[in-house]
Every structure is written in C-alpha cells, then in structure tokens.
Scaffold this motif. Sequence first.
Motif, mmCIF file in Angstrom:
data_model
loop_
_atom_site.group_PDB
_atom_site.id
_atom_site.type_symbol
_atom_site.label_atom_id
_atom_site.label_comp_id
_atom_site.label_asym_id
_atom_site.label_seq_id
_atom_site.Cartn_x
_atom_site.Cartn_y
_atom_site.Cartn_z
ATOM 1 N N PRO A 50 4.323 -12.042 5.276
ATOM 2 C CA PRO A 50 3.609 -10.756 5.317
ATOM 3 C C PRO A 50 2.920 -10.498 6.661
ATOM 4 O O PRO A 50 2.897 -9.357 7.135
ATOM 5 N N ALA A 54 4.080 -7.602 9.262
ATOM 6 C CA ALA A 54 3.042 -6.574 9.432
ATOM 7 C C ALA A 54 2.902 -6.107 10.877
ATOM 8 O O ALA A 54 2.220 -5.111 11.130
ATOM 9 N N THR A 112 -3.139 -11.956 -2.119
ATOM 10 C CA THR A 112 -1.876 -11.572 -1.480
ATOM 11 C C THR A 112 -0.683 -11.793 -2.394
ATOM 12 O O THR A 112 0.169 -10.917 -2.541
ATOM 13 N N HIS A 113 -0.613 -12.959 -3.031
ATOM 14 C CA HIS A 113 0.501 -13.213 -3.942
ATOM 15 C C HIS A 113 0.162 -14.357 -4.878
ATOM 16 O O HIS A 113 -0.870 -15.030 -4.744
ATOM 17 N N ILE A 243 -1.050 -5.234 6.081
ATOM 18 C CA ILE A 243 -0.690 -6.521 5.498
ATOM 19 C C ILE A 243 -0.183 -6.354 4.077
ATOM 20 O O ILE A 243 0.803 -6.974 3.660
ATOM 21 N N ALA A 246 3.234 -4.911 4.068
ATOM 22 C CA ALA A 246 4.195 -5.944 4.424
ATOM 23 C C ALA A 246 4.457 -6.880 3.246
ATOM 24 O O ALA A 246 5.585 -7.334 3.041
ATOM 25 N N ALA A 247 3.420 -7.170 2.452
ATOM 26 C CA ALA A 247 3.622 -7.986 1.253
ATOM 27 C C ALA A 247 4.550 -7.284 0.275
ATOM 28 O O ALA A 247 5.437 -7.900 -0.326
ATOM 29 N N SER A 248 4.368 -5.977 0.125
ATOM 30 C CA SER A 248 5.259 -5.210 -0.749
ATOM 31 C C SER A 248 6.681 -5.216 -0.216
ATOM 32 O O SER A 248 7.646 -5.271 -0.985
ATOM 33 N N CYS A 250 8.119 -7.628 1.323
ATOM 34 C CA CYS A 250 8.705 -8.916 0.945
ATOM 35 C C CYS A 250 9.280 -8.853 -0.461
ATOM 36 O O CYS A 250 10.306 -9.472 -0.751
ATOM 37 N N ALA A 257 12.854 -8.451 5.210
ATOM 38 C CA ALA A 257 11.765 -9.351 5.611
ATOM 39 C C ALA A 257 12.314 -10.621 6.247
ATOM 40 O O ALA A 257 11.758 -11.133 7.222
ATOM 41 N N TYR A 282 5.037 -10.888 -4.977
ATOM 42 C CA TYR A 282 4.156 -10.282 -3.982
ATOM 43 C C TYR A 282 3.473 -9.010 -4.477
ATOM 44 O O TYR A 282 2.452 -8.603 -3.925
#
Length: 333
Positions: A50, A54, A112-113, A243, A246-248, A250, A257, A282
């Motif tokens: 992430p 990002a 975050t996850h 951020i 970016a996690a989404s 993934c 990613a 994520y």
Amino acid sequence: MNRREFLRGTTLGGTAALLGIAPEAAAAEPPPETTTLRIPQIHDVCSGTPLIAAEDLLKGEGFTDVRYVKRDSGSDTYAPVSSGECDFGIGAAPALLQRLDAGDALVVLTGTHVGCFELFGGERIRSMADFKGRRVAVTQLGSGRHVFAAVMAAHVGLDAKKDIEWVTTPAAESMRLFAEGKIDGFMAYPPEPQELRARKIGHVVVNAGTDRPWSQYFCCMTFGNREFVRRRPVATKRALRAILKAASLCAVEPDRATKVRAARGYADAGGYARQALTELPYTKWREYDPADSVRFHALRLHEAGFIKSSPQKILAEATEFRFAKELRKELKG
C-alpha cells in the motif's frame, strides 16, 4: 505500466469507480501544509505494497516530493517515524502498541488490513498449546512476528517468555530450518505462508486472517509521527486518503499492485506476492473499527505482561481516528 499511467488509472475511470474515489472531496480541501512526505522503505508485501502503490496517489494529493527513506537491514518502521525522520508508516499492531507503551512519539491513525500472520507447526504440533517446550522461529525478539506469536501463546495460557524457546534467524533461514524439522514452529509473514503451502511444508496452526479472535481485528495499522499529525492535519488526512486508496487497489486490482511493486524493483518470486495480495482482506479498513483493534491487542499485551499501559490510556493518548472516520464516509465502497 509507468507511474503516470498508474496515476491516471487509479484516479480516473474504471479503477476510481471500483475504489469509491470521490476526487471532489480532496479538491474542496485546502492544500497540504507541506509538499514533502517521507515514508520508510518497506519491502514487505502486506504492509509495504500500500505504501509503494500510494506514491502517485500521494502526488495527486499535493505532495510533490515523496521520499522513500531506506532503512538498515533488520530495522523496524517505528523508530524513523517516531524520530521524525519519516512521517507515516504501517506496522504490526502488537509491536506498534509496545512502542507506544515505551513512549515513542507515534499516533495510530487507522487499521490497514487483517490477517497477514500465520503460525506454522511441524508434525508434533496440532494446537497452539503444543508449542509448550518447543522451538519457534521469529526474525528477532520484539518484532511483529515475535510479539504476535507470543500473544497467541498467552491467549491459550502459555507463558510466552518461559514456555517457548524463540529462535531468532532471518526468515529464509527459519524456513529452511522448519522444512528440515530442526524447529517446531515458524511465524510466517506474506509471502512466506503462500510459499510454505505451495511446497507443502508444515501446516497452519493459527491463521490471523480466518481464525477468531484474531481475524476480527486489524493485524497491521497505519501510524504517523505525533508532531506531524498535530501540526499538519490537512496533510495527514490527504496522506491517509492516498494510503487507504492504495490499500483498496491491492484488493480490487492485485495484478496492477504487483506491477507497481515490480516497477519499483520488488520482485514477485514465484508469484507468491501476487497471491498474498489476493488473499489479504485489504478492504476491512472500511468495516472494522480501529479503536476495537487497539483495545483488543492492548488488552492481550497487558495481560501477557508485554505492556504496562491500559487500553484506555493508549486510546486516549496515542490515537487519532477522526481522519479515518471522515474518509470512510468519503471513500464509499
């Protein structure tokens, strides 16, 4: 795919719709108080991706100078953020809470996850309790692997400081020792669980992504430098937005990613990194309450004697969840 194509793809059109991105929300905000952002370089798949993905999203938030700060081999991500060398990071919740208890100048911003850690056992291990008197490998004492495994042991009544012999070796060496039957357990971290399963080495004793209670709480959380967050609230929210987007990414586009990781020089040996991205949930940052995760992990750590601070004290003094609450409303999935 170059970075410009990645930015275009994640802020316009199809991927933007998948991520629930509302560009007008950021456009309505004032610019960040600083255009420079420093992030520790993290090679790890689950926490690092992430932050790697990002980069251009951060530039889209007004950070024209995004710097990835190299760390010494084996060093953690907490120290450079606490010292002010870096501004934000992602790390394992139990280890992060230990650093907060020790007085590090950090503030937890959100989860975050879920589910990166998997504790593997050998033939003689059938349950967590079977690790009593056995040898379990972690990279180093005090690391996210060690603290998470120790709390899992304490959860079933073991004294993690006395009942388990912790073997501290690099991950690759630990996997070799585990495969040869020279140690009884290995705390694995993506993409190691994916490789161990593919090679049929050992079996999973505890999976933080599927086994309760661990699967109900964030294993890794985003945090910031306390002074940065206090003095630069607009920059904090904008950075956190990038951020979380970016996690989404993934979750909904693991291939993209993975390509971003490769473009930055992180190889996907054997395809295990991509597989890990597809398996890690994520999108849970939209659903889970980060305060619940802090409370849960802090209570486990306190009961096991790893921290002195109460969950209430940590929540009151070292968390700032208002940005995450606002972003969950803005970035509707």
